[in-house]
Design a protein around this motif. Structure first.
Motif, PDB file in Angstrom:
ATOM      1  N   SER A 225      -3.793  -4.399  -3.821  1.00  0.00           N
ATOM      2  CA  SER A 225      -2.698  -3.923  -2.991  1.00  0.00           C
ATOM      3  C   SER A 225      -1.408  -4.660  -3.364  1.00  0.00           C
ATOM      4  O   SER A 225      -1.359  -5.401  -4.346  1.00  0.00           O
ATOM      5  CB  SER A 225      -3.015  -4.157  -1.508  1.00  0.00           C
ATOM      6  OG  SER A 225      -2.921  -5.538  -1.201  1.00  0.00           O
ATOM      7  N   LYS A 226      -0.390  -4.448  -2.548  1.00  0.00           N
ATOM      8  CA  LYS A 226       0.892  -5.103  -2.768  1.00  0.00           C
ATOM      9  C   LYS A 226       0.714  -6.626  -2.829  1.00  0.00           C
ATOM     10  O   LYS A 226      -0.038  -7.204  -2.063  1.00  0.00           O
ATOM     11  CB  LYS A 226       1.848  -4.735  -1.628  1.00  0.00           C
ATOM     12  CG  LYS A 226       3.270  -5.215  -1.833  1.00  0.00           C
ATOM     13  CD  LYS A 226       4.154  -4.756  -0.680  1.00  0.00           C
ATOM     14  CE  LYS A 226       5.582  -5.251  -0.858  1.00  0.00           C
ATOM     15  NZ  LYS A 226       6.450  -4.842   0.272  1.00  0.00           N
ATOM     16  N   ASN A 231      -7.301  -4.843  -1.838  1.00  0.00           N
ATOM     17  CA  ASN A 231      -6.841  -3.697  -1.055  1.00  0.00           C
ATOM     18  C   ASN A 231      -7.573  -3.559   0.271  1.00  0.00           C
ATOM     19  O   ASN A 231      -6.953  -3.316   1.312  1.00  0.00           O
ATOM     20  CB  ASN A 231      -7.026  -2.420  -1.897  1.00  0.00           C
ATOM     21  CG  ASN A 231      -6.199  -1.263  -1.381  1.00  0.00           C
ATOM     22  OD1 ASN A 231      -6.129  -1.023  -0.192  1.00  0.00           O
ATOM     23  ND2 ASN A 231      -5.573  -0.549  -2.291  1.00  0.00           N
ATOM     24  N   PHE A 235      -6.076  -3.346   4.252  1.00  0.00           N
ATOM     25  CA  PHE A 235      -6.057  -2.081   4.997  1.00  0.00           C
ATOM     26  C   PHE A 235      -7.252  -1.869   5.931  1.00  0.00           C
ATOM     27  O   PHE A 235      -7.173  -1.031   6.822  1.00  0.00           O
ATOM     28  CB  PHE A 235      -5.943  -0.908   4.022  1.00  0.00           C
ATOM     29  CG  PHE A 235      -4.601  -0.846   3.345  1.00  0.00           C
ATOM     30  CD1 PHE A 235      -3.479  -0.383   4.030  1.00  0.00           C
ATOM     31  CD2 PHE A 235      -4.439  -1.285   2.044  1.00  0.00           C
ATOM     32  CE1 PHE A 235      -2.233  -0.354   3.422  1.00  0.00           C
ATOM     33  CE2 PHE A 235      -3.190  -1.254   1.429  1.00  0.00           C
ATOM     34  CZ  PHE A 235      -2.086  -0.782   2.122  1.00  0.00           C
ATOM     35  N   LEU A 255       0.853  10.670   6.214  1.00  0.00           N
ATOM     36  CA  LEU A 255       1.274   9.303   5.916  1.00  0.00           C
ATOM     37  C   LEU A 255       0.370   8.670   4.850  1.00  0.00           C
ATOM     38  O   LEU A 255       0.844   7.980   3.942  1.00  0.00           O
ATOM     39  CB  LEU A 255       1.253   8.455   7.191  1.00  0.00           C
ATOM     40  CG  LEU A 255       2.350   8.755   8.221  1.00  0.00           C
ATOM     41  CD1 LEU A 255       2.109   7.966   9.500  1.00  0.00           C
ATOM     42  CD2 LEU A 255       3.733   8.431   7.661  1.00  0.00           C
ATOM     43  N   LEU A 256      -0.943   8.917   4.977  1.00  0.00           N
ATOM     44  CA  LEU A 256      -1.871   8.370   4.003  1.00  0.00           C
ATOM     45  C   LEU A 256      -1.658   8.990   2.623  1.00  0.00           C
ATOM     46  O   LEU A 256      -1.693   8.295   1.601  1.00  0.00           O
ATOM     47  CB  LEU A 256      -3.317   8.599   4.459  1.00  0.00           C
ATOM     48  CG  LEU A 256      -3.813   7.696   5.591  1.00  0.00           C
ATOM     49  CD1 LEU A 256      -5.195   8.136   6.062  1.00  0.00           C
ATOM     50  CD2 LEU A 256      -3.860   6.240   5.154  1.00  0.00           C
ATOM     51  N   ASN A 258       1.128  10.158   1.456  1.00  0.00           N
ATOM     52  CA  ASN A 258       2.356   9.551   0.922  1.00  0.00           C
ATOM     53  C   ASN A 258       2.079   8.151   0.379  1.00  0.00           C
ATOM     54  O   ASN A 258       2.622   7.752  -0.657  1.00  0.00           O
ATOM     55  CB  ASN A 258       3.436   9.491   2.001  1.00  0.00           C
ATOM     56  CG  ASN A 258       4.003  10.856   2.331  1.00  0.00           C
ATOM     57  OD1 ASN A 258       3.916  11.778   1.521  1.00  0.00           O
ATOM     58  ND2 ASN A 258       4.591  10.998   3.506  1.00  0.00           N
ATOM     59  N   LYS A 259       1.214   7.418   1.095  1.00  0.00           N
ATOM     60  CA  LYS A 259       0.859   6.072   0.648  1.00  0.00           C
ATOM     61  C   LYS A 259       0.138   6.122  -0.697  1.00  0.00           C
ATOM     62  O   LYS A 259       0.442   5.360  -1.616  1.00  0.00           O
ATOM     63  CB  LYS A 259      -0.034   5.407   1.708  1.00  0.00           C
ATOM     64  CG  LYS A 259      -0.532   4.013   1.337  1.00  0.00           C
ATOM     65  CD  LYS A 259       0.587   3.013   1.333  1.00  0.00           C
ATOM     66  CE  LYS A 259       0.093   1.631   0.983  1.00  0.00           C
ATOM     67  NZ  LYS A 259       1.202   0.658   0.856  1.00  0.00           N
ATOM     68  N   GLN A 262       2.340   6.771  -3.688  1.00  0.00           N
ATOM     69  CA  GLN A 262       3.300   5.734  -4.089  1.00  0.00           C
ATOM     70  C   GLN A 262       2.892   5.096  -5.425  1.00  0.00           C
ATOM     71  O   GLN A 262       3.738   4.632  -6.175  1.00  0.00           O
ATOM     72  CB  GLN A 262       3.398   4.654  -3.007  1.00  0.00           C
ATOM     73  CG  GLN A 262       4.197   5.077  -1.789  1.00  0.00           C
ATOM     74  CD  GLN A 262       4.221   4.017  -0.709  1.00  0.00           C
ATOM     75  OE1 GLN A 262       3.742   2.892  -0.902  1.00  0.00           O
ATOM     76  NE2 GLN A 262       4.784   4.356   0.441  1.00  0.00           N
TER      77      GLN A 262
END
Length: 541
Positions: A225-226, A231, A235, A255-256, A258-259, A262
């Motif tokens: 992850s970031k 990850n 989450f 939303l998921l 879109n995630k 990314q």
């Protein structure tokens, strides 16, 4: 002398079941048809009929902190994502530490499990086994089926007309061990699940061309992850789970999506699932770059085969295919169970909490690990075993049949809501399922109460990763090291990464901030309430 329990299989589920039986005063006997523990984590160079095994390069999709049993962390020196050999080593250490091997009969096949003639009174079962050519039968007070859902290969040959005339070689991923012998060949992989993605990436390094055919598409996520944290630790939290519960499904899914996009645009890469379904999410760090390289080409579902080619549903044709690999999964099978139970065991969704058959007169048969979750299988399997053994020894009771049937109906409805496709596995949300089983045992952490008693721990439990240690804080089976394990879990993430000494003055601490998450949660709640007030005002005008 405790009640005698038969355990079928000495993989992850079987080992957890043996340990829980011993802790609850039961007398377990585990039957393992192979010569060693580990189940599918026991790698074999040559595929053996009736035995499912990992392929040579398999690395876990879940991090060590999210994967370990609740009172037995992985060694801190282990990497965060584990090669299958390290998982097997961990299981061996687990079995040795808790003295489980003495309870296992190796090279012993269970070929039949039947109700005892006095079952309605005693709840007992007769277990028929075979070892070294000799058959035996033993009466047990209860049975735990731990053979999992990787029993039978799912090879849907009838779904692909013309395959019988195909002159190349085709096989199921069950046979796959590595890419040797695939040099310079054109390979077609059917199925874009975790295995399909892994095999496609590995093949792309040696094969002339790799085609990845998918019927429904897939969302691809990275293990990282970031800022480089695992990850699933970022989450798989109660904080994110409750946000998802508050949101309408359509907004949550958007939303998921879109995630996921990314990282890379799934539509551009030909991977976006049909109707943007969120049922098929796979973990693969290299697949997108292989597609970008052109070493893996994504194709739609195969319509039919010819002697040398594959014709796809979009009308395109790929000529001179040498090898076809079916990564089409497995089907659960319990051929040793008596005929009257076969229909009830076709799917885990027929079972109460995906564990117990609701209509048995006595709750003395349980399925452990017959479930698919959005996370590691080890922690929920352990919780299942803790619950089942307490039901077996009378510490916990199941609800009446009508209540169990109502819950099963609700469970089916909830899982079907997530995706209308009947071809995909219906996966339970990790945090939801863990808390659900923990509540049955009385080990679900009480976050509001902890907030008053131990605020630091409570914040870590709510905003931090939902690691299995949380279920050893209270109730039966408490572990005195559980609190410390939770508060030091990020240190164990960093330990194997700190292999080069760096001056701290030049480094920036980037560990996920609890206060940042609290701020985001507060802001989210405020925004949600504000939107609901506006909608309510608009609708009542």
């Amino acid at each position: 002398m405790g009640r005698k329990v038969a355990i079928i299989g000495a993989g992850v589920s079987g080992l957890a079941s043996i340990k829980c039986c011993l802790e609850e005063g039961l007398e377990p006997t585990c039957f393992e048809k192979n010569e060693a523990i580990g189940g599918l984590w026991q790698f074999t160079d040559i595929p053996e009929k009736g035995r499912t095994s990992v392929y040579r390069s398999v690395v876990s999709n879940t991090s060590k902190e999210m994967t370990c049993f609740s009172d037995f962390p992985f060694p801190e020196s282990y990497p965060n994502y584990l090669h299958h050999s390290l998982v097997l080593e961990y299981l061996k250490d687990y079995a040795k530490h808790f003295h489980l091997l003495d309870c296992i009969q190796f090279k012993t096949k269970v070929y039949s499990v039947r109700k005892h003639p006095d079952f309605t009174t005693t709840g007992q079962w007769v277990v028929y086994t075979e070892a070294n050519g000799k058959q035996a039968s033993t009466v047990f007070d209860a049975v735990m089926i731990c053979s999992g859902h990787y029993a039978e290969v799912n090879l849907p040959l009838a779904s692909f007309p013309g395959l019988e005339n195909f002159k190349g070689h085709y096989m199921h991923s069950w046979e796959y061990r590595d890419a040797k012998g695939m040099e310079g060949k054109k390979v077609l992989i059917l199925g874009a699940g975790n295995t399909g993605g892994d095999v496609a990436v590995e093949m792309s390094r040696t094969a002339a061309k790799v085609f990845l055919s998918t019927r429904n598409g897939a969302w691809v996520i990275s293990r990282m992850s970031k800022a480089g944290w695992p990850n699933d630790m970022v989450f798989q939290t109660r904080f994110i789970f409750y946000i998802q519960k508050l949101l309408p499904i359509s907004i949550r899914d958007k939303l998921l999506a879109n995630k996921f996009n990314q990282w890379f645009n799934h539509k551009n890469y030909g991977l976006i699932p049909i109707k943007s379904s969120l049922s098929n999410i796979i973990v693969n760090d290299e697949l997108p770059i292989c597609i970008l390289y052109g070493s893996v080409v994504v194709k739609p579902n195969v319509k039919r085969f010819t002697e040398t080619s594959a014709i796809f549903e979009d009308g395109t044709v790929e000529e001179n295919i040498d090898v076809v690999i079916f990564t089409t999964g497995y089907a659960a099978s319990f051929p040793f169970l008596e005929e009257s139970l076969h229909n009830a065991c076709k799917s885990s969704t027929f079972l109460y909490k995906q564990v117990f058959l609701p209509h048995l007169q006595k709750p003395t048969l349980a399925f452990i690990g017959f479930i698919s979750v959005t996370g590691s299988i080890l922690p929920p399997v352990e919780l299942q075993a803790r619950w089942v053994t307490r039901v077996f020894n009378g510490s916990n009771e199941l609800p009446p049949v009508n209540r169990m049937m109502n819950e099963i109906a609700k469970q089916k409805k909830r899982l079907l809501k997530k995706d209308t496709s009947s071809t995909e596995k219906k996966r339970e949300l990790f945090v939801r399922y863990m808390d659900e089983i923990a509540a049955c045992i009385g080990v679900k952490p009480n976050v509001p109460l902890l907030l008053l008693q131990d605020p630091k721990l409570a914040l870590n439990i709510f905003f931090g990763p939902c690691t299995s240690y949380q279920y050893r804080l209270c109730g039966p089976g408490q572990w005195k090291e559980a609190r410390n394990a939770i508060l030091t879990q990020w240190d164990r993430v960093l330990k194997p990464l700190k292999t080069r000494i760096i001056d701290d003055s030049f480094s920036k601490h980037t560990m996920p901030s609890l206060w940042k998450k609290i701020f985001h949660f507060t802001a989210f709640l405020g925004t949600t309430i504000f939107i609901y007030i506006l909608l309510y005002s608009f609708c009542t005008r």
